[in-house]
Design a protein around this motif. Structure first.
Motif, short mmCIF file in Angstrom:
data_model
loop_
_atom_site.label_atom_id
_atom_site.label_comp_id
_atom_site.label_asym_id
_atom_site.label_seq_id
_atom_site.Cartn_x
_atom_site.Cartn_y
_atom_site.Cartn_z
N ASP A 80 -55.85 32.84 34.77
CA ASP A 80 -55.65 34.28 35.02
C ASP A 80 -56.72 34.75 36.00
N THR A 81 -56.41 34.65 37.27
CA THR A 81 -57.39 35.00 38.30
C THR A 81 -57.52 36.51 38.50
N ASP A 82 -56.61 37.29 37.93
CA ASP A 82 -56.69 38.75 38.07
C ASP A 82 -57.73 39.35 37.15
N ASN A 83 -57.84 38.82 35.95
CA ASN A 83 -58.72 39.44 34.95
C ASN A 83 -60.03 38.69 34.72
N TYR A 84 -60.06 37.42 35.08
CA TYR A 84 -61.24 36.62 34.76
C TYR A 84 -62.01 36.22 36.02
N PRO A 85 -63.32 36.00 35.88
CA PRO A 85 -64.10 35.42 36.98
C PRO A 85 -63.81 33.93 37.09
N LEU A 412 -68.37 27.08 23.31
CA LEU A 412 -67.38 27.92 22.65
C LEU A 412 -67.81 29.38 22.68
N SER A 413 -69.10 29.62 22.47
CA SER A 413 -69.63 30.98 22.48
C SER A 413 -69.47 31.63 23.85
N LEU A 414 -69.76 30.88 24.92
CA LEU A 414 -69.65 31.45 26.26
C LEU A 414 -68.20 31.75 26.63
N ALA A 415 -67.29 30.81 26.32
CA ALA A 415 -65.87 31.05 26.63
C ALA A 415 -65.34 32.26 25.88
N ARG A 416 -65.72 32.40 24.62
CA ARG A 416 -65.30 33.56 23.85
C ARG A 416 -65.93 34.84 24.40
N GLY A 417 -67.18 34.73 24.86
CA GLY A 417 -67.84 35.90 25.44
C GLY A 417 -67.18 36.35 26.73
N ILE A 418 -66.73 35.39 27.54
CA ILE A 418 -66.03 35.73 28.78
C ILE A 418 -64.72 36.43 28.46
N THR A 419 -64.03 35.93 27.44
CA THR A 419 -62.78 36.58 27.03
C THR A 419 -63.04 38.02 26.58
N LYS A 420 -64.03 38.18 25.73
CA LYS A 420 -64.35 39.50 25.18
C LYS A 420 -64.82 40.46 26.26
N GLY A 421 -65.64 39.97 27.21
CA GLY A 421 -66.24 40.85 28.21
C GLY A 421 -65.39 41.08 29.44
N CYS A 422 -64.37 40.23 29.65
CA CYS A 422 -63.61 40.33 30.91
C CYS A 422 -62.11 40.52 30.72
N LYS A 423 -61.53 39.88 29.72
CA LYS A 423 -60.07 39.91 29.57
C LYS A 423 -59.54 41.32 29.39
N ASN A 431 -69.67 46.22 37.03
CA ASN A 431 -70.97 46.15 36.37
C ASN A 431 -71.66 44.80 36.54
N GLY A 432 -70.88 43.79 36.86
CA GLY A 432 -71.45 42.45 36.97
C GLY A 432 -71.25 41.67 35.69
N ILE A 433 -71.11 40.37 35.82
CA ILE A 433 -70.82 39.52 34.67
C ILE A 433 -72.03 39.38 33.75
N ARG A 434 -73.22 39.62 34.27
CA ARG A 434 -74.39 39.56 33.37
C ARG A 434 -74.33 40.66 32.33
N GLU A 435 -74.05 41.87 32.75
CA GLU A 435 -73.99 42.97 31.80
C GLU A 435 -72.82 42.81 30.84
N GLN A 436 -71.70 42.33 31.35
CA GLN A 436 -70.50 42.24 30.53
C GLN A 436 -70.49 41.03 29.59
N VAL A 437 -71.17 39.94 30.00
CA VAL A 437 -71.04 38.69 29.24
C VAL A 437 -72.38 38.01 28.96
#
Length: 485
Positions: A80-85, A412-423, A431-437
């Motif tokens: 999903d290139t629209d919602n995820y980095p 697993l924690s990082l992948a879940r964090g990316i989902t939570k912060g970006c999806k 805001n940048g991926i640092r702040e979000q994830v």
């Protein structure tokens, strides 16, 4: 390359729990009212006394995915290139491949880079023990580890064979103690676990083999530029997030923090490792060789640890204190010198001398043991689009068996964090991926792994001291803690 016999399934993120594996339980009305009343009383007291503790949602495993965060899918997930980095994962070891798999299941676009030219290019270590991460394997779509062996007995000896400690499922069943519910450990060759993870990807060719990271450049508000050396040429690529999963001598960490700022820290001992096929032990009878027993023997200086490597082989790990330069010299002399040193130091009870002698030199290696000082949030947050996991973030000694476990949990924690912060939000682009994830992920990772690093460093000392000889039916770390009280 060997192939896994495991049946390959497609997996996708569970929408019921948003891929987290857990759901929040509603706070009961009476608890909310009780808190609100306590807060009113506190506010009327002009801040005197202790404020009421804020209510928190308790978590419970998601019923739909059984706590794994993923469910079977009829088709392969599409990025999903629209919602995820887009994630550049540097390092194709356990942690890097695990992150790739966790991203794949959640439709997070990624590219996995490995400097080796193929899977079998070099040894990826010997055996490892899955402890906390054993439960987490379902989060990577791995329901069964065909090569995994469950140990049911752990024994500690003095060098004459006297038992000074024993625990495990078999003993708990005999004593009918309250320890029956304790979880068993799974022992598995590192390469077998790595292969099981790689088999979750559509193809092993999805790994960009032969890519050695040279440097990266972060352009403000833009993607990170990465330069790789590939077959003598420099290849340039870009990513929204760079994750260093490239081990204790991480290039990403060196570029991010600097080697001088956080150098390798010698733990004053050397490890010699070997794998012995059971068929080489003809005529040797011992209940320690039943492929379900882990045993260790020590004298307060040298210590050997033996565990099942496979159903037909046993792995041993001999360790002892040694000056750093001497340890480097011994390890550089190769397997013949290492075997000679190991045999000389372990003329102990049977079947240890026989196992050492029967181990082929080609299956022996050794190295000085290192870790690094603990990272801080400030050190990790120097760049807004770079982070680390596994040994690149928190390398530790092998004596607590936590390296691979923590790397899997990190992934697993990082992948879940990316989902939570970006999806569910496009704020990461603003805001940048640092702040979000990353800030939340790194805080959780450091909090979880810090005690493991400290305990592993402590084990490098107490396992080679008189403490290891104390009688106690428990791991030697537990014995140390009991005696510290």
């Amino acid at each position: 390359m060997k192939t896994s016999k495991q049946n390959k399934l497609h997996w996708t993120m569970c929408l019921e729990c948003q891929g987290l594996g857990k759901k929040k339980r509603r706070i009961r009305k009476q608890d909310r009212l009780r808190y609100q009343k306590a807060l009113v009383v506190f506010n009327k007291s002009d801040g005197q006394g202790k404020p009421p503790t804020p209510l928190k949602h308790s978590l419970y495993p998601c019923e739909k995915c059984n706590g794994s965060g993923i469910i079977p899918s009829a088709t392969q997930p599409i990025p999903d290139t629209d919602n995820y980095p887009h994630i550049a994962i540097i390092g194709g070891g356990i942690g890097g491949v695990a992150l790739a798999v966790a991203c794949l299941h959640r439709n997070i676009p990624f590219t996995l880079y490995e400097r080796d030219h193929n899977f079998d290019a070099r040894s990826q270590g010997y055996g490892l023990t899955l402890q906390q991460a054993s439960k987490a394997m379902s989060g990577f779509g791995i329901l069964e580890l065909d090569a995994g062996i469950i140990s049911t007995r752990h024994v500690v000896h003095t060098t004459d064979g006297t038992v000074i400690g024993e625990w495990g499922f078999r003993k708990w069943m005999q004593t009918d103690s309250q320890n029956k519910g304790k979880k068993t450990n799974v022992h598995i060759p590192r390469q077998s676990l790595r292969l099981a993870l790689l088999d979750q990807l559509p193809s092993h060719n999805d790994v960009q083999w032969g890519h050695k990271l040279i440097d990266f450049k972060i352009n403000e508000g833009e993607k990170t530029e990465l330069n790789f050396q590939v077959d003598g040429q420099i290849i340039k690529t870009y990513a929204d997030l760079v994750v260093g999963a490239d081990g204790i001598r991480s290039t990403v960490r060196k570029l991010l923090i600097g080697e001088d700022h956080s150098p390798l820290r010698y733990l004053d001992c050397i490890v010699i490792l070997g794998i012995c096929p059971l068929k080489n032990l003809k005529g040797i009878e011992s209940d320690l060789l039943d492929s379900a027993t882990v045993f260790q023997t020590a004298n307060g200086n040298e210590r050997i640890y033996m565990m099942p490597f496979s159903s037909d082989s046993i792995m041993w790990q001999l360790s002892f204190p040694m000056a750093e330069n001497d340890a480097k010299l011994l390890s550089s002399q190769g397997s013949k010198a290492l075997k000679k040193e190991a045999c000389k130091r372990t003329l102990w009870h049977n079947p240890i001398p026989q196992i050492m002698e029967a181990t082929n030199e080609s299956q022996i290696s050794g190295y000085p043991v290192y870790d690094r000082a603990l990272l801080t949030d400030e050190e990790l947050s120097q760049e807004r689009q770079i982070t680390l996991l596994g040994d690149a973030a928190h390398p530790m000694s092998p004596f607590k068996g936590q390296g691979a476990n923590q790397a899997l949990l990190d992934a697993l924690s990082l992948a879940r964090g990316i989902t939570k912060g970006c999806k569910w939000s496009s704020d990461w682009k603003e805001n940048g991926i640092r702040e979000q994830v990353l800030t939340e992920f790194e805080a959780e990772m450091l909090a979880r792994s810090t005690s493991k690093v400290k305990d592993s460093a402590a084990a490098a000392k107490f396992l080679h001291s008189e403490i290891v000889l104390l009688k106690d039916d428990a791991p030697r770390g537990s014995t140390l803690k009991k005696n510290d009280k």
